[in-house]
Design a protein around this motif. Structure first.
Motif, PDB file in Angstrom:
ATOM      1  N   GLY A 130     -26.824   3.118 -29.536  1.00  0.00           N
ATOM      2  CA  GLY A 130     -26.423   4.487 -29.801  1.00  0.00           C
ATOM      3  C   GLY A 130     -25.122   4.893 -29.132  1.00  0.00           C
ATOM      4  O   GLY A 130     -24.768   4.387 -28.057  1.00  0.00           O
ATOM      5  N   PHE A 131     -24.433   5.829 -29.748  1.00  0.00           N
ATOM      6  CA  PHE A 131     -23.131   6.293 -29.244  1.00  0.00           C
ATOM      7  C   PHE A 131     -23.264   6.989 -27.896  1.00  0.00           C
ATOM      8  O   PHE A 131     -22.388   6.858 -27.026  1.00  0.00           O
ATOM      9  CB  PHE A 131     -22.503   7.243 -30.268  1.00  0.00           C
ATOM     10  CG  PHE A 131     -21.244   7.911 -29.787  1.00  0.00           C
ATOM     11  CD1 PHE A 131     -20.045   7.229 -29.761  1.00  0.00           C
ATOM     12  CD2 PHE A 131     -21.268   9.234 -29.339  1.00  0.00           C
ATOM     13  CE1 PHE A 131     -18.891   7.839 -29.301  1.00  0.00           C
ATOM     14  CE2 PHE A 131     -20.120   9.844 -28.889  1.00  0.00           C
ATOM     15  CZ  PHE A 131     -18.923   9.150 -28.869  1.00  0.00           C
ATOM     16  N   VAL A 132     -24.350   7.747 -27.698  1.00  0.00           N
ATOM     17  CA  VAL A 132     -24.498   8.531 -26.467  1.00  0.00           C
ATOM     18  C   VAL A 132     -24.530   7.622 -25.253  1.00  0.00           C
ATOM     19  O   VAL A 132     -23.775   7.818 -24.275  1.00  0.00           O
ATOM     20  CB  VAL A 132     -25.763   9.407 -26.538  1.00  0.00           C
ATOM     21  CG1 VAL A 132     -25.994  10.110 -25.193  1.00  0.00           C
ATOM     22  CG2 VAL A 132     -25.653  10.427 -27.653  1.00  0.00           C
ATOM     23  N   ASN A 133     -25.395   6.612 -25.267  1.00  0.00           N
ATOM     24  CA  ASN A 133     -25.485   5.702 -24.122  1.00  0.00           C
ATOM     25  C   ASN A 133     -24.232   4.857 -23.966  1.00  0.00           C
ATOM     26  O   ASN A 133     -23.813   4.560 -22.842  1.00  0.00           O
ATOM     27  CB  ASN A 133     -26.706   4.800 -24.273  1.00  0.00           C
ATOM     28  CG  ASN A 133     -27.996   5.508 -23.878  1.00  0.00           C
ATOM     29  OD1 ASN A 133     -27.971   6.599 -23.309  1.00  0.00           O
ATOM     30  ND2 ASN A 133     -29.120   4.900 -24.199  1.00  0.00           N
ATOM     31  N   LYS A 134     -23.615   4.451 -25.079  1.00  0.00           N
ATOM     32  CA  LYS A 134     -22.375   3.671 -24.983  1.00  0.00           C
ATOM     33  C   LYS A 134     -21.245   4.511 -24.377  1.00  0.00           C
ATOM     34  O   LYS A 134     -20.434   4.012 -23.591  1.00  0.00           O
ATOM     35  CB  LYS A 134     -21.977   3.147 -26.364  1.00  0.00           C
ATOM     36  CG  LYS A 134     -22.824   1.970 -26.831  1.00  0.00           C
ATOM     37  CD  LYS A 134     -22.269   1.374 -28.107  1.00  0.00           C
ATOM     38  CE  LYS A 134     -23.045   0.117 -28.499  1.00  0.00           C
ATOM     39  NZ  LYS A 134     -22.857  -0.977 -27.521  1.00  0.00           N
ATOM     40  N   LEU A 135     -21.192   5.804 -24.747  1.00  0.00           N
ATOM     41  CA  LEU A 135     -20.173   6.683 -24.177  1.00  0.00           C
ATOM     42  C   LEU A 135     -20.391   6.866 -22.673  1.00  0.00           C
ATOM     43  O   LEU A 135     -19.426   6.829 -21.889  1.00  0.00           O
ATOM     44  CB  LEU A 135     -20.212   8.036 -24.882  1.00  0.00           C
ATOM     45  CG  LEU A 135     -19.239   9.100 -24.372  1.00  0.00           C
ATOM     46  CD1 LEU A 135     -17.795   8.646 -24.571  1.00  0.00           C
ATOM     47  CD2 LEU A 135     -19.463  10.437 -25.067  1.00  0.00           C
ATOM     48  N   LEU A 136     -21.630   7.049 -22.280  1.00  0.00           N
ATOM     49  CA  LEU A 136     -21.927   7.188 -20.852  1.00  0.00           C
ATOM     50  C   LEU A 136     -21.555   5.920 -20.095  1.00  0.00           C
ATOM     51  O   LEU A 136     -21.040   5.984 -18.966  1.00  0.00           O
ATOM     52  CB  LEU A 136     -23.414   7.503 -20.653  1.00  0.00           C
ATOM     53  CG  LEU A 136     -23.885   8.884 -21.127  1.00  0.00           C
ATOM     54  CD1 LEU A 136     -25.392   9.001 -21.012  1.00  0.00           C
ATOM     55  CD2 LEU A 136     -23.212   9.993 -20.318  1.00  0.00           C
ATOM     56  N   THR A 137     -21.789   4.770 -20.695  1.00  0.00           N
ATOM     57  CA  THR A 137     -21.431   3.497 -20.063  1.00  0.00           C
ATOM     58  C   THR A 137     -19.918   3.380 -19.920  1.00  0.00           C
ATOM     59  O   THR A 137     -19.403   2.943 -18.880  1.00  0.00           O
ATOM     60  CB  THR A 137     -21.982   2.326 -20.886  1.00  0.00           C
ATOM     61  OG1 THR A 137     -23.406   2.453 -20.995  1.00  0.00           O
ATOM     62  CG2 THR A 137     -21.654   1.001 -20.217  1.00  0.00           C
ATOM     63  N   MET A 138     -19.172   3.769 -20.961  1.00  0.00           N
ATOM     64  CA  MET A 138     -17.707   3.730 -20.905  1.00  0.00           C
ATOM     65  C   MET A 138     -17.158   4.652 -19.823  1.00  0.00           C
ATOM     66  O   MET A 138     -16.128   4.362 -19.208  1.00  0.00           O
ATOM     67  CB  MET A 138     -17.117   4.122 -22.261  1.00  0.00           C
ATOM     68  CG  MET A 138     -17.344   3.100 -23.358  1.00  0.00           C
ATOM     69  SD  MET A 138     -16.803   3.709 -24.980  1.00  0.00           S
ATOM     70  CE  MET A 138     -15.099   4.131 -24.642  1.00  0.00           C
ATOM     71  N   LEU A 139     -17.862   5.753 -19.567  1.00  0.00           N
ATOM     72  CA  LEU A 139     -17.413   6.707 -18.546  1.00  0.00           C
ATOM     73  C   LEU A 139     -17.894   6.335 -17.149  1.00  0.00           C
ATOM     74  O   LEU A 139     -17.667   7.082 -16.198  1.00  0.00           O
ATOM     75  CB  LEU A 139     -17.907   8.118 -18.904  1.00  0.00           C
ATOM     76  CG  LEU A 139     -17.352   8.713 -20.208  1.00  0.00           C
ATOM     77  CD1 LEU A 139     -18.015  10.056 -20.498  1.00  0.00           C
ATOM     78  CD2 LEU A 139     -15.834   8.876 -20.118  1.00  0.00           C
ATOM     79  N   GLY A 140     -18.578   5.208 -17.036  1.00  0.00           N
ATOM     80  CA  GLY A 140     -19.074   4.771 -15.735  1.00  0.00           C
ATOM     81  C   GLY A 140     -20.329   5.491 -15.287  1.00  0.00           C
ATOM     82  O   GLY A 140     -20.626   5.549 -14.088  1.00  0.00           O
ATOM     83  N   LEU A 141     -21.076   6.033 -16.236  1.00  0.00           N
ATOM     84  CA  LEU A 141     -22.301   6.774 -15.913  1.00  0.00           C
ATOM     85  C   LEU A 141     -23.521   6.025 -16.436  1.00  0.00           C
ATOM     86  O   LEU A 141     -24.413   6.602 -17.055  1.00  0.00           O
ATOM     87  CB  LEU A 141     -22.238   8.183 -16.523  1.00  0.00           C
ATOM     88  CG  LEU A 141     -21.055   9.049 -16.075  1.00  0.00           C
ATOM     89  CD1 LEU A 141     -20.996  10.338 -16.896  1.00  0.00           C
ATOM     90  CD2 LEU A 141     -21.165   9.370 -14.583  1.00  0.00           C
ATOM     91  N   GLU A 142     -23.566   4.707 -16.161  1.00  0.00           N
ATOM     92  CA  GLU A 142     -24.669   3.894 -16.675  1.00  0.00           C
ATOM     93  C   GLU A 142     -26.028   4.386 -16.189  1.00  0.00           C
ATOM     94  O   GLU A 142     -27.037   4.238 -16.891  1.00  0.00           O
ATOM     95  CB  GLU A 142     -24.484   2.425 -16.246  1.00  0.00           C
ATOM     96  CG  GLU A 142     -23.265   1.746 -16.829  1.00  0.00           C
ATOM     97  CD  GLU A 142     -22.026   1.931 -15.952  1.00  0.00           C
ATOM     98  OE1 GLU A 142     -22.070   2.767 -15.037  1.00  0.00           O
ATOM     99  OE2 GLU A 142     -21.011   1.241 -16.209  1.00  0.00           O
ATOM    100  N   HIS A 143     -26.066   4.984 -15.003  1.00  0.00           N
ATOM    101  CA  HIS A 143     -27.346   5.436 -14.466  1.00  0.00           C
ATOM    102  C   HIS A 143     -27.910   6.632 -15.230  1.00  0.00           C
ATOM    103  O   HIS A 143     -29.056   7.011 -15.033  1.00  0.00           O
ATOM    104  CB  HIS A 143     -27.198   5.791 -12.984  1.00  0.00           C
ATOM    105  CG  HIS A 143     -26.155   6.839 -12.704  1.00  0.00           C
ATOM    106  ND1 HIS A 143     -24.798   6.572 -12.762  1.00  0.00           N
ATOM    107  CD2 HIS A 143     -26.266   8.154 -12.364  1.00  0.00           C
ATOM    108  CE1 HIS A 143     -24.121   7.666 -12.477  1.00  0.00           C
ATOM    109  NE2 HIS A 143     -24.978   8.643 -12.229  1.00  0.00           N
ATOM    110  N   TRP A 144     -27.097   7.230 -16.104  1.00  0.00           N
ATOM    111  CA  TRP A 144     -27.571   8.344 -16.916  1.00  0.00           C
ATOM    112  C   TRP A 144     -28.158   7.884 -18.250  1.00  0.00           C
ATOM    113  O   TRP A 144     -28.806   8.666 -18.934  1.00  0.00           O
ATOM    114  CB  TRP A 144     -26.425   9.326 -17.200  1.00  0.00           C
ATOM    115  CG  TRP A 144     -26.103  10.200 -16.013  1.00  0.00           C
ATOM    116  CD1 TRP A 144     -26.507  10.030 -14.725  1.00  0.00           C
ATOM    117  CD2 TRP A 144     -25.295  11.384 -16.036  1.00  0.00           C
ATOM    118  NE1 TRP A 144     -25.999  11.021 -13.915  1.00  0.00           N
ATOM    119  CE2 TRP A 144     -25.243  11.878 -14.697  1.00  0.00           C
ATOM    120  CE3 TRP A 144     -24.597  12.060 -17.020  1.00  0.00           C
ATOM    121  CZ2 TRP A 144     -24.538  13.017 -14.351  1.00  0.00           C
ATOM    122  CZ3 TRP A 144     -23.889  13.197 -16.671  1.00  0.00           C
ATOM    123  CH2 TRP A 144     -23.869  13.667 -15.350  1.00  0.00           C
TER     124      TRP A 144
END
Length: 291
Positions: A130-144
């Protein structure tokens, strides 16, 4: 009766027949079924009186959760959706380049089917692709990152965000229509008197949008109580019944568990809640039109 008194009824008759056969009589029959215990198949119905209603409010924990979720949805709609719609309307009412295009862009999701929106947003929330989790990963927010629709703590709010994306166009358009009926004279007089922009908004814009607010709030309240398709399409009421609302629980009781009486009782409660909103609205608008 004379021809003069009969003629209006003849013009009303087609619409009246449709209303009676499609809405009024089925509604009365639903109220009637809510007094029985019936699986929808057997030839006999067991009269239980108001037991279906008492079971809902006294013993059905999912019904209580659905009622609470409807309340949460209603509060979110009245604050976030209406507030965001007003903010967009104020922005797009200004003389901005391409504002007509932006109006169409923000209104377009509202004309889409709820199931289409549900399918698209379910993919956006996909835990692995999904785009939401991939975007969070790109922003360095993998823990979210998480399975948004599989967690009872986040599922309802994730679905509401999708519904807000779809529904924000309606209040925006209504507020735009209201803003364009406001004359410029009060703003020019306020500017001459030294009023700030926030003062003009508070003392001129909001009071003159009173009628628009009434329509927006009434339609938003009714829509929040009837929400069904986007929840059904994204979660089906799960996980662990955490996203059940009155309409989804009514359908589950009626068609999934074959509790026609209980489902009809939920429908009656839903109609009663909507009437609490609609009757004062109709009374107020009718009263204003005769002033």
């Amino acid at each position: 009766m004379t021809t003069k008194t009969i003629k209006p009824w003849l013009f009303l008759m087609p619409a009246l027949i449709i209303y009676l056969t499609v809405i009024f009589i089925p509604a009365l029959y639903t109220m009637y079924l809510s007094l029985f215990s019936w699986n929808g198949v057997s030839s006999s119905k067991v009269f239980v009186g108001l037991n279906n209603y008492s079971d809902l409010f006294m013993h059905d924990t999912v019904f209580a959760k659905a009622l609470k979720n409807n309340l949460v949805w209603m509060i979110g709609s009245l604050t976030l959706m209406v507030g965001s719609g007003l903010a967009l309307a104020l922005l797009l009412n200004k003389k901005l380049k391409g504002r007509i295009i932006f109006r169409g862009v923000f209104y377009f999701p509202y004309v889409l089917s709820g199931i289409v929106v549900a399918t698209g947003w379910a993919w956006l929330y996909n835990p692995t692709q999904g785009f939401v989790n991939k975007l969070l990963t790109m922003l360095g927010l993998e823990h979210w990152t998480q399975a948004w629709l599989a967690d009872p703590k986040t599922a309802l709010y994730a679905v509401f965000i999708a519904a807000m994306w779809q529904g924000i166009g309606q209040p925006m358009v209504l507020f735009l229509a209201g803003l364009q009926t406001i004359p410029q004279d009060p703003y020019e007089a306020a500017l001459i008197d030294g009023a700030k922009s926030h003062q003009s908004f508070w003392y001129i814009t909001l009071p003159l949008l009173r009628e628009t607010f009434l329509i927006v709030i009434a339609t938003t309240l009714i829509g929040s109580m009837k929400v069904y398709d986007i929840i059904y399409g994204m979660t089906g009421g799960g996980p662990a019944e955490s996203t059940q609302v009155l309409s989804t629980w009514m359908v589950s009781q009626t068609f999934k568990f074959a509790n026609i009486g209980t489902g009809s009782a939920i429908a009656a409660v839903l109609v009663l809640i909507c009437m609490i909103v609609i009757i004062p609205y109709v009374y107020y608008t009718t009263k204003k039109s005769h002033v």
